[in-house]
Design a protein around this motif. Structure first.
Motif, PDB file in Angstrom:
ATOM      1  N   TYR A 225      -5.872   2.552  -4.359  1.00 56.42           N
ATOM      2  CA  TYR A 225      -6.897   1.955  -3.516  1.00 56.42           C
ATOM      3  C   TYR A 225      -6.433   0.570  -3.072  1.00 56.42           C
ATOM      4  O   TYR A 225      -6.335  -0.361  -3.885  1.00 56.42           O
ATOM      5  N   LEU A 227      -7.182  -2.701  -1.388  1.00 58.02           N
ATOM      6  CA  LEU A 227      -8.288  -3.537  -0.921  1.00 58.02           C
ATOM      7  C   LEU A 227      -7.944  -4.273   0.371  1.00 58.02           C
ATOM      8  O   LEU A 227      -8.811  -4.482   1.229  1.00 58.02           O
ATOM      9  N   LYS A 230      -8.646  -1.964   3.202  1.00 56.87           N
ATOM     10  CA  LYS A 230     -10.086  -1.741   3.372  1.00 56.87           C
ATOM     11  C   LYS A 230     -10.728  -2.906   4.115  1.00 56.87           C
ATOM     12  O   LYS A 230     -11.536  -2.716   5.037  1.00 56.87           O
ATOM     13  N   LEU A 231     -10.398  -4.125   3.709  1.00 53.81           N
ATOM     14  CA  LEU A 231     -11.009  -5.300   4.335  1.00 53.81           C
ATOM     15  C   LEU A 231     -10.525  -5.486   5.768  1.00 53.81           C
ATOM     16  O   LEU A 231     -11.286  -5.944   6.631  1.00 53.81           O
ATOM     17  N   LYS A 233     -10.085  -3.221   7.782  1.00 51.41           N
ATOM     18  CA  LYS A 233     -10.897  -2.291   8.564  1.00 51.41           C
ATOM     19  C   LYS A 233     -12.385  -2.631   8.503  1.00 51.41           C
ATOM     20  O   LYS A 233     -13.218  -1.895   9.044  1.00 51.41           O
ATOM     21  N   LYS A 235     -14.304  -2.676   5.826  1.00 56.24           N
ATOM     22  CA  LYS A 235     -15.018  -1.843   4.854  1.00 56.24           C
ATOM     23  C   LYS A 235     -15.196  -2.601   3.543  1.00 56.24           C
ATOM     24  O   LYS A 235     -14.219  -3.052   2.952  1.00 56.24           O
ATOM     25  N   GLU A 237     -17.538  -1.312   1.015  1.00 53.81           N
ATOM     26  CA  GLU A 237     -18.156  -0.460   0.005  1.00 53.81           C
ATOM     27  C   GLU A 237     -17.080   0.361  -0.706  1.00 53.81           C
ATOM     28  O   GLU A 237     -16.031   0.667  -0.141  1.00 53.81           O
ATOM     29  N   ASP A 239     -15.510   3.589  -1.711  1.00 56.02           N
ATOM     30  CA  ASP A 239     -15.540   4.904  -1.076  1.00 56.02           C
ATOM     31  C   ASP A 239     -14.461   5.798  -1.680  1.00 56.02           C
ATOM     32  O   ASP A 239     -13.463   6.080  -1.042  1.00 56.02           O
ATOM     33  N   HIS A 262     -15.662  -7.283  -1.389  1.00 62.66           N
ATOM     34  CA  HIS A 262     -15.718  -5.830  -1.541  1.00 62.66           C
ATOM     35  C   HIS A 262     -16.538  -5.447  -2.765  1.00 62.66           C
ATOM     36  O   HIS A 262     -16.618  -6.190  -3.749  1.00 62.66           O
ATOM     37  N   SER A 264     -15.914  -3.540  -5.018  1.00 64.90           N
ATOM     38  CA  SER A 264     -15.090  -3.391  -6.225  1.00 64.90           C
ATOM     39  C   SER A 264     -15.298  -4.554  -7.192  1.00 64.90           C
ATOM     40  O   SER A 264     -15.153  -4.389  -8.410  1.00 64.90           O
TER      41      SER A 264
END
Length: 327
Positions: A225, A227, A230-231, A233, A235, A237, A239, A262, A264
């Motif tokens: 995963y 991070l 994700k950030l 993009k 995002k 949460e 997922d 996040h 997390s």
């Protein structure tokens, strides 16, 4: 801490190789495993070169809080184990670079199988079935690396055509087979070979020496995963699929950053509350890459929420860090 137990087929042994900096997140990993598997017989092993009295006390408290044995293995005291870094031309390799390679031999009189985990992992599922996993003739069970294609290509350019490529943050090891095949020593030979100059060091080396001798298991055992991605993009949460057992936070950004927007971070804090580090301050540091990613995330979030002034301020910071000397 508790004296090392003898072999027990119903007990899952879990091992970590860390330095003092990673004891805190490792303790949170342990708490997440215990909380997600309340009825499972677990024994934890912590391999470390040096540890302060305060940290040793916290590990003893962790053992009490989790209700599971936590064995401390000081690497410098494992004198009876052949030092894979002690050969000719290997003196420059620190123990931190190969500490996990010491684990199988150190535990060979304790258990026949051990689950090695990196300390940037959180357990989110039930893992008892791992103890019954049929490895066949394989030396270890592994999970495919998220960047397997490019990493295989990199090794192929060095003359190694691998069948596949795994992430070494989660390894379920058959100790007798590992030792019989001399995996630790052979991996160290690759790590210290200047002609190879392995980009991913011990992970590349383990992939080379275990090629064709590792069985690949479901991604849920090592859900890698990122991070940062994700950030970027936008995002925030968590997922992950419901079948996920271990969330592995790969890359430079970790859930224990105090500024982490996040979800997390909340998951990390949930399990931190079950450890002797409950209430401890999270890491406030930024890397240049994190500054860039965080400011980008924040200005986009502000704009989506209609907070235009705050968004413009964050966008200004983003441009400054993007084009400045630290970007």
């Amino acid at each position: 801490m508790s004296a090392t137990r003898l072999k027990h087929v119903d007990t899952l042994h879990v091992a970590f190789g860390v330095d003092e900096k990673y004891l805190h997140p490792m303790a949170v990993t342990i708490a997440s495993i215990v909380e997600s598997n309340p009825g499972l017989e677990l024994v934890f092993h912590v391999f470390i070169a040096r540890i302060s009295p305060a940290s040793r006390t916290r590990l003893e408290q962790l053992e009490h809080l989790c209700g599971r044995p936590v064995h401390l293995h000081l690497v410098d005291e494992l004198a009876e184990i052949k030092d894979p870094g002690g050969g000719k031309g290997q003196a420059h390799i620190s123990k931190a670079a190969y500490i996990r390679l010491l684990i199988p031999e150190a535990l060979q009189d304790v258990t026949e199988r051990v689950l090695y985990l990196d300390a940037d992992i959180l357990c989110t599922g039930e893992i008892s079935e791992l103890s019954q996993l049929d490895l066949g003739a394989s030396i270890a069970a592994v999970v495919r690396d998220a960047g397997a294609r490019s990493k295989r290509a990199g090794l192929e350019r060095k003359g190694f055509a691998l069948a596949d490529y795994f992430n070494s943050g989660v390894l379920y090891i058959d100790i007798p087979r590992w030792i019989a095949s001399g995996i630790s020593g052979r991996a160290l030979e690759k790590i210290v070979d200047p002609a190879l100059n392995l980009r991913y060091s011990d992970q590349d080396a383990l992939n080379i020496v275990l090629d064709g001798q590792a069985c690949f298991i479901d991604r849920g055992w090592n859900h890698q995963y990122g991070l940062t991605g994700k950030l970027k993009k936008g995002k925030a949460e968590m997922d992950v699929p419901p079948s996920t057992r271990f969330v592995h936070f790969i890359g430079p950004m970790k859930p224990w950053r105090s500024w982490n927007p996040h979800q997390s971070k909340e998951l990390f804090l949930k399990y931190q509350a079950l450890t002797p580090w409950a209430g401890a301050a999270l890491d406030e540091g930024f890397t240049p890459r994190e500054i860039y990613v965080y400011s980008r995330f924040m200005y986009r979030l502000m704009f989506r929420q209609g907070r235009w002034l705050s968004g413009l301020l964050w966008y200004g910071r983003f441009l400054r860090w993007k084009h400045g000397p630290s970007a």
